[in-house]
Design an enzyme around this catalytic site. Structure first.
Site, mmCIF file in Angstrom:
data_model
loop_
_atom_site.group_PDB
_atom_site.id
_atom_site.type_symbol
_atom_site.label_atom_id
_atom_site.label_comp_id
_atom_site.label_asym_id
_atom_site.label_seq_id
_atom_site.Cartn_x
_atom_site.Cartn_y
_atom_site.Cartn_z
ATOM 1 N N HIS A 75 0.840 -1.189 0.000
ATOM 2 C CA HIS A 75 0.000 0.000 0.000
ATOM 3 C C HIS A 75 0.871 1.233 0.000
ATOM 4 C CE1 HIS A 75 -3.362 2.680 0.787
ATOM 5 N NE2 HIS A 75 -2.564 3.308 1.625
ATOM 6 N N ASP B 183 -15.404 2.787 7.359
ATOM 7 C CA ASP B 183 -14.295 3.645 6.949
ATOM 8 C C ASP B 183 -14.684 4.529 5.775
ATOM 9 O OD1 ASP B 183 -11.440 4.510 6.766
ATOM 10 O OD2 ASP B 183 -11.662 3.552 4.814
ATOM 11 N N ARG C 145 -14.459 13.033 7.204
ATOM 12 C CA ARG C 145 -13.180 13.673 7.536
ATOM 13 C C ARG C 145 -12.743 14.624 6.434
ATOM 14 N NH1 ARG C 145 -9.610 8.937 7.607
ATOM 15 N NH2 ARG C 145 -7.956 10.470 7.899
ATOM 16 N N SER D 141 -7.801 3.977 9.015
ATOM 17 C CA SER D 141 -8.483 3.948 7.723
ATOM 18 C C SER D 141 -7.777 3.002 6.755
ATOM 19 C CB SER D 141 -8.544 5.362 7.140
ATOM 20 O OG SER D 141 -9.073 5.349 5.831
ATOM 21 N N LYS E 32 -8.893 -1.559 5.968
ATOM 22 C CA LYS E 32 -9.148 -2.166 4.657
ATOM 23 C C LYS E 32 -8.127 -3.255 4.351
ATOM 24 C CE LYS E 32 -9.229 1.836 2.429
ATOM 25 N NZ LYS E 32 -9.312 2.897 3.459
#
Length: 428
Positions: A86, A166, A173, A188, A192
């Site tokens: 990620h 989320d 947000r 967050s 996931k």
């Protein structure tokens, strides 16, 4: 039915700087998902968290509560180990494109559940959709087939069922100035990734003007928080802090970046893209139990390219189809001789966005052809009149606003600059 907690009490607890209990956290996330807690109340809580922070136990529980709000995936039946990557996002960050097939070439399954671009940071799905026929939306059955008996790498949109709390909280947000809050960022991302069910995870945390995290110490704190969350959840997790003060590679834009990624898979490409691809591949392969694997060899001998072609074909794309090209281009040239000492990543990213490569809000269309091509990076010697940047777009009335943001984005001096490495630190 009566509720177990009162959201006003939960907000007050965090407002006063006290830790939230496991029960408070579990109920709050569930109640917000059900609509019992309103947006204005969750906004107040998010701001309290922004101002007062969370400890490790709170962040871990908050993350687990968001995972519990939806479905999870299970890759344990696959004949291959799974490894994921990620990135926190940047300018010219096309690393997923060569990385996924490169790691898959060693018989490791790579489930890359990716997103779309918003603002100046590009989205992996937008890039791949510039390939004719390629599609991002796959069923769970299709994902499992590709990972199990197919090419072993899949890049697709995350299902709506993964951590729905989320998705709802992130949108809130975004409009309440609570995005840049480390506990909420970390939970967050990791909710996931943990829900996705991968065996191991490598985080690429970008640092610099074109990144979400501008400061090295803040980026280090975010990376450490996410590594702790992954480790606590049983996912082998490491993080690299990588430079995003200058764009990655020589392109920023969808089809332009696909072209550059294919160059890397063919054994060429810009040195910084190759360096980071190999560094992340080595981390992923080590986590999957292949510490002795040589990813550089797989780039040079064609194995990674073969997996790329299989991966694109498996998702309906034509790896041999020509990529779309912009009808209109305009060059930015060097005003003097010297060394390029600065090329600001944020300015280049915003220029690509204004040319049509990105979107201002979710659902906006993007131009596959739009973006910025770079002919020099900091440290390179340039000559007066030499093209430094080439702007690409389908709509030439966009040039003026792109050129406006590039004013002051680069500097030229008579001596070469000291450049910093692509990989700044490793957190494990």
């Amino acid at each position: 039915m009566s509720e177990k907690y009162d959201v006003v009490d939960v907000i007050r607890t965090k407002r006063d700087g006290d830790p939230l209990s496991c029960g408070q956290i579990d109920w709050t996330i569930d109640a917000y998902t059900r609509g019992v807690v309103g947006d204005e109340q969750m906004a107040a809580l998010a701001m309290a968290i922004f101002l007062k922070g969370m400890n490790r136990e709170e962040i871990a529980r908050w993350t687990q509560a968001m995972i519990n709000s939806g479905e999870t995936m299970d890759f344990s039946s696959l004949p291959r180990k799974t490894a994921d990557k990620h990135s926190t996002g940047g300018v010219g960050d096309k690393i997923t494109l060569p990385l996924a097939p490169l790691v898959a070439a060693f018989d490791v399954a790579v489930p890359q559940l990716s997103g779309r671009g918003l603002g100046h940071t590009g989205g992996t799905l937008d890039k791949l959709e510039s390939i004719p026929g390629w599609r991002a939306d796959l069923s769970n059955e299709q994902i499992m087939q590709i990972l199990g008996t197919g090419p072993g790498a899949v890049v697709c949109a995350a299902g709506a069922g993964l951590a729905p709390a989320d998705k709802k909280l992130y949108a809130l947000r975004d409009v309440t100035s609570t995005v840049d809050c480390i506990p909420l960022i970390a939970s967050s991302i990791m909710s996931k990734k943990i829900a996705e069910g991968t065996d191991s995870l490598v985080l690429d945390v970008k640092v610099g003007s074109g990144a979400f995290m501008k400061d090295l110490e803040a980026a280090r704190e975010l990376a450490s928080t996410m590594v702790d969350l992954g480790t606590d959840a049983g996912v082998r997790t490491t993080a690299l802090l990588t430079d995003m003060s200058t764009p990655l590679g020589l392109t920023a834009g969808n089809a332009l970046e696909v072209r550059e990624a294919v160059e890397v898979l063919a054994g060429g490409g810009p040195a910084d893209v190759v360096e980071l691809t190999l560094a992340l591949a080595k981390e992923m392969l080590t986590a999957a139990g292949y510490a002795d694997a040589d990813p550089q060899a797989a780039l040079q001998d064609g194995r990674a390219m073969d997996r790329w072609r299989q991966m694109i074909t498996a998702q309906g794309g034509d790896p041999d189809a020509p990529l779309p090209q912009a009808r209109e281009t305009e060059d930015v040239v060097a005003p003097t001789d010297g060394y390029l000492t600065k090329l600001d990543a944020l300015a280049v990213g915003v220029a690509a966005w204004r040319l049509g490569a990105g979107r201002a809000k979710k659902g906006d269309p993007v131009q596959a052809e739009a973006g910025v091509e770079m002919f020099a990076k900091p440290g390179n010697r340039v000559r007066k009149g030499q093209p430094l940047l080439r702007l690409h777009t389908q709509t030439p009335d966009r040039f003026d606003r792109a050129l406006e943001v590039l004013d002051g984005a680069f500097e030229i001096a008579q001596s070469a600059p000291t450049t910093r490495p692509v990989v700044l630190d490793r957190i494990c």
